[in-house]
Every structure is written in structure tokens, then in C-alpha cells.
Design a protein around this motif. Sequence first.
Motif, PDB file in Angstrom:
ATOM      1  N   ASN A  85      53.011  43.528  37.003  1.00  0.00           N
ATOM      2  CA  ASN A  85      53.771  42.883  35.933  1.00  0.00           C
ATOM      3  C   ASN A  85      53.846  41.372  36.173  1.00  0.00           C
ATOM      4  O   ASN A  85      53.681  40.585  35.248  1.00  0.00           O
ATOM      5  CB  ASN A  85      55.171  43.480  35.851  1.00  0.00           C
ATOM      6  CG  ASN A  85      55.929  43.001  34.639  1.00  0.00           C
ATOM      7  OD1 ASN A  85      55.342  42.622  33.644  1.00  0.00           O
ATOM      8  ND2 ASN A  85      57.248  43.037  34.722  1.00  0.00           N
ATOM      9  N   GLU A  86      54.062  40.972  37.417  1.00  0.00           N
ATOM     10  CA  GLU A  86      54.112  39.544  37.741  1.00  0.00           C
ATOM     11  C   GLU A  86      52.764  38.889  37.472  1.00  0.00           C
ATOM     12  O   GLU A  86      52.701  37.780  36.936  1.00  0.00           O
ATOM     13  CB  GLU A  86      54.523  39.343  39.191  1.00  0.00           C
ATOM     14  CG  GLU A  86      55.994  39.636  39.452  1.00  0.00           C
ATOM     15  CD  GLU A  86      56.369  39.444  40.906  1.00  0.00           C
ATOM     16  OE1 GLU A  86      55.708  38.646  41.596  1.00  0.00           O
ATOM     17  OE2 GLU A  86      57.336  40.086  41.339  1.00  0.00           O
ATOM     18  N   PHE A  87      51.669  39.579  37.843  1.00  0.00           N
ATOM     19  CA  PHE A  87      50.335  39.028  37.581  1.00  0.00           C
ATOM     20  C   PHE A  87      50.109  38.851  36.081  1.00  0.00           C
ATOM     21  O   PHE A  87      49.575  37.829  35.638  1.00  0.00           O
ATOM     22  CB  PHE A  87      49.239  39.933  38.157  1.00  0.00           C
ATOM     23  CG  PHE A  87      49.052  39.798  39.648  1.00  0.00           C
ATOM     24  CD1 PHE A  87      49.004  38.555  40.255  1.00  0.00           C
ATOM     25  CD2 PHE A  87      48.911  40.928  40.433  1.00  0.00           C
ATOM     26  CE1 PHE A  87      48.823  38.438  41.613  1.00  0.00           C
ATOM     27  CE2 PHE A  87      48.733  40.816  41.807  1.00  0.00           C
ATOM     28  CZ  PHE A  87      48.697  39.568  42.403  1.00  0.00           C
ATOM     29  N   VAL A  88      50.503  39.844  35.298  1.00  0.00           N
ATOM     30  CA  VAL A  88      50.316  39.771  33.844  1.00  0.00           C
ATOM     31  C   VAL A  88      51.131  38.613  33.277  1.00  0.00           C
ATOM     32  O   VAL A  88      50.639  37.831  32.458  1.00  0.00           O
ATOM     33  CB  VAL A  88      50.710  41.114  33.182  1.00  0.00           C
ATOM     34  CG1 VAL A  88      50.788  40.977  31.673  1.00  0.00           C
ATOM     35  CG2 VAL A  88      49.708  42.192  33.561  1.00  0.00           C
ATOM     36  N   ILE A  92      49.626  35.345  31.379  1.00  0.00           N
ATOM     37  CA  ILE A  92      50.057  34.947  30.040  1.00  0.00           C
ATOM     38  C   ILE A  92      50.582  33.512  30.068  1.00  0.00           C
ATOM     39  O   ILE A  92      50.262  32.707  29.192  1.00  0.00           O
ATOM     40  CB  ILE A  92      51.126  35.922  29.502  1.00  0.00           C
ATOM     41  CG1 ILE A  92      50.478  37.278  29.209  1.00  0.00           C
ATOM     42  CG2 ILE A  92      51.802  35.364  28.252  1.00  0.00           C
ATOM     43  CD1 ILE A  92      51.463  38.367  28.858  1.00  0.00           C
ATOM     44  N   ASP A  93      51.387  33.204  31.081  1.00  0.00           N
ATOM     45  CA  ASP A  93      51.907  31.841  31.196  1.00  0.00           C
ATOM     46  C   ASP A  93      50.771  30.843  31.352  1.00  0.00           C
ATOM     47  O   ASP A  93      50.798  29.771  30.745  1.00  0.00           O
ATOM     48  CB  ASP A  93      52.869  31.726  32.385  1.00  0.00           C
ATOM     49  CG  ASP A  93      54.193  32.429  32.126  1.00  0.00           C
ATOM     50  OD1 ASP A  93      54.475  32.746  30.948  1.00  0.00           O
ATOM     51  OD2 ASP A  93      54.931  32.663  33.105  1.00  0.00           O
ATOM     52  N   ASP A  94      49.759  31.180  32.176  1.00  0.00           N
ATOM     53  CA  ASP A  94      48.615  30.286  32.357  1.00  0.00           C
ATOM     54  C   ASP A  94      47.865  30.091  31.047  1.00  0.00           C
ATOM     55  O   ASP A  94      47.446  28.978  30.718  1.00  0.00           O
ATOM     56  CB  ASP A  94      47.654  30.835  33.427  1.00  0.00           C
ATOM     57  CG  ASP A  94      48.245  30.742  34.830  1.00  0.00           C
ATOM     58  OD1 ASP A  94      49.238  29.989  35.008  1.00  0.00           O
ATOM     59  OD2 ASP A  94      47.716  31.394  35.739  1.00  0.00           O
ATOM     60  N   ALA A  95      47.694  31.172  30.295  1.00  0.00           N
ATOM     61  CA  ALA A  95      46.990  31.074  29.012  1.00  0.00           C
ATOM     62  C   ALA A  95      47.764  30.183  28.045  1.00  0.00           C
ATOM     63  O   ALA A  95      47.187  29.343  27.360  1.00  0.00           O
ATOM     64  CB  ALA A  95      46.773  32.458  28.409  1.00  0.00           C
TER      65      ALA A  95
END
Length: 170
Positions: A85-88, A92-95
Motif C-alpha cells: 500500500n505504501e509503494f502504491v 501515485i504521489d510520484d506520478a
Amino acid sequence: MVSAKALAKEIVRSRRTVNKLYENKAQLNSISMHLGESIAVAGAVGNISKSAEVMKLVNDLLKAPQMAATMQEFTKEMTKAGVINEFVIDAIDDALDSEDMEGEIDEEVDKVLTAIAGETAAELPEAVGKERSKVPAQKANTSSEENGTAEGVDDEEEEIQLGLLKIDPN
């Protein structure tokens, strides 16, 4: 008087007997209470033993060691899910940040082009500046003559002027 003595003697014996009867009654009440207590303790012991049996059966049904292992596996899976979940969320934040960065990059490019256009506009002769003011009026008219050269200005100068107008409409 002998009969009075005999009567007094009987009264004293009666009183002693009454007192003994009271003592016996108290002892019987005490014994009765002890028996009641013993019965209550026996009932509590029976209930506790039944509870112990039920707890043993429940423990056998639950299979505590297997339940502990299952709980550990569940904890590991939940930890993995949390990490995923943290990776996702990070992805998303990076995108979203990259979209914001593209906007900032575009703004910086516009600033640089505006600065370059300002320097270029200062270097152009004043006549070209006058032509620049005529170009927006010429854009409104879409005739075939206006697609060519305008009043002696060659194609390169016209492209420069149009580029400058796009960057700096003043």
C-alpha cells in the motif's frame, strides 16, 4: 418446705435444661450453616470442573498452536499489504508530482523564452517593431496575399515576428 425446695430444684433444672436446649439449638444452626457452606462449595467445585471441561473442549476445538501460527501468518500478510500500500501511494504521489513538475517546467521554459524574446525584440530595428504591430491586424484578414511577404519584409523576418507575438503579445 421440702416441697418448696423440691419445686425450686425443679425450676433450676428446668432453667439449665432450657439453657442447654438454647446451646444445642445454636450448635444445630451452626452445623446447618456449615452444611450449607459445604453444599455451596461442592456446587462451586462442580461448576468449576464443568467450566474446566468446557474450556478444554474449546481449546481442543480452537487448536491454540495452529491458531497462533495462523495469526502470525496473518500479521505477516497484513505487513506485506501495508508495505505494498505504501509503494502504491508513493507511486501515485510520484506520478502526480511529475505532472506538477511538467507544469513548472513549462512555466520555466516560458520565462526563458520571454526573456530571450525581450532581448531579441530590443535588438530588432524600430521598423520591425512597427511591422509587429501591423501583423495582428493582418492575421485577422485571411487572404492569400498575407500568407506571403508583407510590405517588403521577407519570410524569415515574418516568422520571427509571428514567433515574438506568440511569446510576447505587447
